[in-house]
Design a protein around this motif. Sequence first.
Motif, PDB file in Angstrom:
ATOM      1  N   LEU A  58      49.136  28.252  27.585  1.00 60.11           N
ATOM      2  CA  LEU A  58      48.051  28.880  28.341  1.00 60.11           C
ATOM      3  C   LEU A  58      48.417  28.993  29.820  1.00 60.11           C
ATOM      4  N   ILE A  59      48.967  27.921  30.378  1.00 60.52           N
ATOM      5  CA  ILE A  59      49.362  27.950  31.790  1.00 60.52           C
ATOM      6  C   ILE A  59      50.447  29.002  32.020  1.00 60.52           C
ATOM      7  N   ALA A  60      51.393  29.089  31.072  1.00 60.66           N
ATOM      8  CA  ALA A  60      52.452  30.099  31.209  1.00 60.66           C
ATOM      9  C   ALA A  60      51.870  31.512  31.167  1.00 60.66           C
ATOM     10  N   LEU A  61      50.926  31.751  30.260  1.00 66.21           N
ATOM     11  CA  LEU A  61      50.310  33.074  30.176  1.00 66.21           C
ATOM     12  C   LEU A  61      49.530  33.402  31.441  1.00 66.21           C
ATOM     13  N   VAL A  62      48.787  32.405  31.957  1.00 68.30           N
ATOM     14  CA  VAL A  62      48.032  32.631  33.190  1.00 68.30           C
ATOM     15  C   VAL A  62      48.995  32.908  34.349  1.00 68.30           C
ATOM     16  N   ALA A  63      50.090  32.147  34.409  1.00 68.78           N
ATOM     17  CA  ALA A  63      51.052  32.357  35.488  1.00 68.78           C
ATOM     18  C   ALA A  63      51.686  33.737  35.406  1.00 68.78           C
ATOM     19  N   VAL A  64      52.046  34.160  34.187  1.00 65.51           N
ATOM     20  CA  VAL A  64      52.642  35.492  34.023  1.00 65.51           C
ATOM     21  C   VAL A  64      51.645  36.577  34.412  1.00 65.51           C
ATOM     22  N   SER A  65      50.382  36.405  33.984  1.00 65.22           N
ATOM     23  CA  SER A  65      49.369  37.407  34.337  1.00 65.22           C
ATOM     24  C   SER A  65      49.138  37.447  35.837  1.00 65.22           C
ATOM     25  N   GLU A  66      49.161  36.284  36.490  1.00 66.63           N
ATOM     26  CA  GLU A  66      48.988  36.255  37.942  1.00 66.63           C
ATOM     27  C   GLU A  66      50.162  36.938  38.642  1.00 66.63           C
ATOM     28  N   VAL A  67      51.369  36.676  38.168  1.00 62.92           N
ATOM     29  CA  VAL A  67      52.545  37.312  38.779  1.00 62.92           C
ATOM     30  C   VAL A  67      52.487  38.826  38.596  1.00 62.92           C
ATOM     31  N   CYS A  68      52.098  39.253  37.384  1.00 71.35           N
ATOM     32  CA  CYS A  68      51.989  40.700  37.149  1.00 71.35           C
ATOM     33  C   CYS A  68      50.902  41.325  38.028  1.00 71.35           C
ATOM     34  N   SER A  69      49.773  40.631  38.135  1.00 76.56           N
ATOM     35  CA  SER A  69      48.696  41.147  38.983  1.00 76.56           C
ATOM     36  C   SER A  69      49.131  41.218  40.435  1.00 76.56           C
ATOM     37  N   LEU A  70      49.836  40.193  40.885  1.00 73.44           N
ATOM     38  CA  LEU A  70      50.309  40.194  42.273  1.00 73.44           C
ATOM     39  C   LEU A  70      51.318  41.315  42.497  1.00 73.44           C
ATOM     40  N   SER A  71      52.182  41.545  41.505  1.00 75.25           N
ATOM     41  CA  SER A  71      53.162  42.621  41.644  1.00 75.25           C
ATOM     42  C   SER A  71      52.464  43.972  41.741  1.00 75.25           C
ATOM     43  N   VAL A  72      51.471  44.181  40.883  1.00 78.74           N
ATOM     44  CA  VAL A  72      50.718  45.443  40.939  1.00 78.74           C
ATOM     45  C   VAL A  72      50.003  45.575  42.278  1.00 78.74           C
ATOM     46  N   LEU A  73      49.412  44.478  42.756  1.00 76.40           N
ATOM     47  CA  LEU A  73      48.696  44.519  44.029  1.00 76.40           C
ATOM     48  C   LEU A  73      49.635  44.859  45.184  1.00 76.40           C
ATOM     49  N   LEU A  74      50.794  44.207  45.215  1.00 74.46           N
ATOM     50  CA  LEU A  74      51.727  44.436  46.322  1.00 74.46           C
ATOM     51  C   LEU A  74      52.340  45.844  46.273  1.00 74.46           C
ATOM     52  N   GLN A 195      49.898  42.364  58.771  1.00 73.68           N
ATOM     53  CA  GLN A 195      49.938  40.915  58.929  1.00 73.68           C
ATOM     54  C   GLN A 195      49.578  40.153  57.654  1.00 73.68           C
ATOM     55  N   GLY A 196      49.071  40.824  56.627  1.00 70.36           N
ATOM     56  CA  GLY A 196      48.793  40.172  55.352  1.00 70.36           C
ATOM     57  C   GLY A 196      47.610  39.241  55.378  1.00 70.36           C
ATOM     58  N   GLY A 197      46.754  39.334  56.373  1.00 73.40           N
ATOM     59  CA  GLY A 197      45.621  38.427  56.453  1.00 73.40           C
ATOM     60  C   GLY A 197      44.624  38.630  55.326  1.00 73.40           C
ATOM     61  N   ARG A 198      44.341  39.883  55.002  1.00 69.00           N
ATOM     62  CA  ARG A 198      43.407  40.142  53.928  1.00 69.00           C
ATOM     63  C   ARG A 198      43.984  39.764  52.560  1.00 69.00           C
ATOM     64  N   LEU A 199      45.292  39.851  52.460  1.00 69.59           N
ATOM     65  CA  LEU A 199      45.912  39.528  51.174  1.00 69.59           C
ATOM     66  C   LEU A 199      45.822  38.042  50.863  1.00 69.59           C
ATOM     67  N   ILE A 200      45.756  37.213  51.901  1.00 70.25           N
ATOM     68  CA  ILE A 200      45.665  35.770  51.667  1.00 70.25           C
ATOM     69  C   ILE A 200      44.407  35.441  50.863  1.00 70.25           C
ATOM     70  N   GLY A 201      43.286  36.029  51.268  1.00 73.81           N
ATOM     71  CA  GLY A 201      42.046  35.795  50.529  1.00 73.81           C
ATOM     72  C   GLY A 201      42.142  36.258  49.093  1.00 73.81           C
ATOM     73  N   ALA A 202      42.769  37.416  48.870  1.00 69.26           N
ATOM     74  CA  ALA A 202      42.920  37.904  47.500  1.00 69.26           C
ATOM     75  C   ALA A 202      43.795  36.974  46.671  1.00 69.26           C
ATOM     76  N   LEU A 203      44.868  36.471  47.274  1.00 69.94           N
ATOM     77  CA  LEU A 203      45.739  35.542  46.555  1.00 69.94           C
ATOM     78  C   LEU A 203      45.020  34.248  46.214  1.00 69.94           C
ATOM     79  N   LEU A 204      44.278  33.707  47.153  1.00 70.08           N
ATOM     80  CA  LEU A 204      43.538  32.475  46.878  1.00 70.08           C
ATOM     81  C   LEU A 204      42.495  32.688  45.789  1.00 70.08           C
ATOM     82  N   PHE A 205      41.839  33.851  45.821  1.00 68.92           N
ATOM     83  CA  PHE A 205      40.843  34.148  44.792  1.00 68.92           C
ATOM     84  C   PHE A 205      41.509  34.261  43.418  1.00 68.92           C
ATOM     85  N   ALA A 206      42.656  34.945  43.351  1.00 69.66           N
ATOM     86  CA  ALA A 206      43.366  35.071  42.079  1.00 69.66           C
ATOM     87  C   ALA A 206      43.852  33.709  41.586  1.00 69.66           C
TER      88      ALA A 206
END
Length: 481
Positions: A58-74, A195-206
Motif C-alpha cells: 500500500l505504501i509503495a502504491l501511494v508513493a508511486v501515485s504521489e510521484v506520478c501526480s507530482l510529475s504531472v503537476l510539475l 520561487q515555488g512558494g505555492r507549490l510547497i502547499g500543494a506538496l504538503l497537501f498531497a
Amino acid sequence: MTAHVPGEVPADAAPHAMPHATPDATRDATQDAISGACPRGFARLMPRSLLARNIVLLIALVAVSEVCSLSVLLHYVQRPRVERAAAVFGEYITKLDSVLATTPRASREALVAQLDARADVPPDALAQPPTDPLQFYRTHELGIFLETLRRYLPAGSDVRWEAERARGAPQRMWLRVHIADAPYWIALVLPEEAQGGRLIGALLFALSLGVLAALTGFLIQRHLNRPLQHLAEAARRLSAGEAPAPLPLDGPTEIAQVSAAFNQMTQALQQAEATRAVMLAGISHDIRTPLTKLRLAMAMAGAPRDEPFTHAAESYLDQIDTILQQFMDYAGSGEREAARPGDLNGLVSQLAADFAGLGHDFDLSLGDLPLVAFRPISMMRLLMNLMQNAVKYGGSGFAVRTWRDAHAVVVAVGDRGSGLSAAELEALKAPFQRGRNAHGGTSGTGLGLAIVERIARLHGGTLQFHPRDGGGLEVWVVLPQ
C-alpha cells in the motif's frame, strides 16, 4: 534412553537427537514454499506476515501515485506557468534595456546610483541556482525559469543567480542591461511563479493525503487480519486437541466463508472423535466380556488341568487386555480432562518412588520449576510410559532431569541403552509403528510413542530426542510456561 513406550522401541537404538517440526518451523517452511514462487532476492526483502506485506504494498502504491501526480503537476501545470512568467519577465527586461540604453550620458551616474547598478557581476553570483535535494521542486522551477528567460533576453544581456540571501529575504537575480550604451549589472526580485512558494502547499497537501491513505489502509488491513488471526488461533487449539469455540461469521463475505468452512470441519472432527471413542469403548467392552468369562471358566475348570497350557493362556489373555488398554489410551489421551496448575517435580518424585519400590531406581535432578498447568492423569501416563520404556529397553542409567528456561519447562527421561537412529525415532511417533526388534519377544500395538506425542501436543508441548553425555538417549518433554 530408547523409545520409551511398552513394546515400542528395541534396545539397539542410536543416541541421536530427534529433529522435531515445531509450529514455528512448519510456518517458516510454508512461508519459504510460498516465497519460492517469487525471485529469491525480492522474496528475501519482503516481510513475513501478510499484514506487513500489504502495508508495504500500500505504501509503495501511494508513493508511486504521489510521484506520478507530482510529475504531472510539475510538467503539465507548473512548467507552463513558469515559462509564461519567464516570457513576460523577458519582455519586461527587453523594454527596460531599450529604455536604459537611450538614457543621456549625463544622467548615467545618477541612474546607476539609483538602480544600485554594478559594472562587474558579483563574484558569488551563479549561472545556475544551487542544487538542494530537500527543495528539488524549487531548484527545478528556478532552472526552467532561467533557461526560458535567457531565450527572451536581448542581445548582450545575461542573467546570474544571487547565491546568498538572508532568511526571509526575497530571491533576486542579477541581469546585465545597458545604461547609456554601457553594460551594467542590476538586481531584480524573482517573480513569485518561479520561487515555488505555492507549490510547497500543494506538496504538503498531497503528502498529507498519502499519509492519510496509508493510515486508512493500515486500519482496514488490521480489521481484515483480525478474523485470520482468530482462525489461526482456533487451528492451533484444534491441533493441540482442544475444542475451539465457533468462529464468528459477521466479517467480509470471503472471510465468513472460510470461517464457516472451518466451523464445519471442526464439528465434523469432533463428531468423528466422539464416534471413534464410542466405537473403541464398545469394542473394548464387547471383547473384554468374553475374555472375563474365559478367565472365569479357566479358574473354575476341574482337575485334571494342564498347568503349562493354563499359564500360557492366561499370559495371552493379559497381552490382549494390555493391547485393548493401549487402544483406549490412544483414543482418549486426556482431551476431556481439565488442566490445572500443579507441581511437576512432585509428580516426577512420586513416580520415581513407585519405580524404586519395584527395584528400579531413577537418579533425580530436579530444577526449580514454577507451577505448570497440566492434566494430572494424562501427564502421569506420559511420564510413566517413558520411565517404563527406560526400564524395559534402557537396561541401566535411569535418570530424570527437570529444568526451565525463558520460555519452557523441560522434563528429560534418560537411560544408557543404545538407541535407534533419528529417522527411526521420528517414525515411531506415528501410530502403529514399531521398532526393529519389537516383533521379537515384545508385545504392543505401535501406539506407545504416539500416545506420548499426543499428550505432549495436548499440553502445547513437543517431544524431542537428544543424545546423552556418556552414551544413551534422553527423551525431552518440552512444555510451555
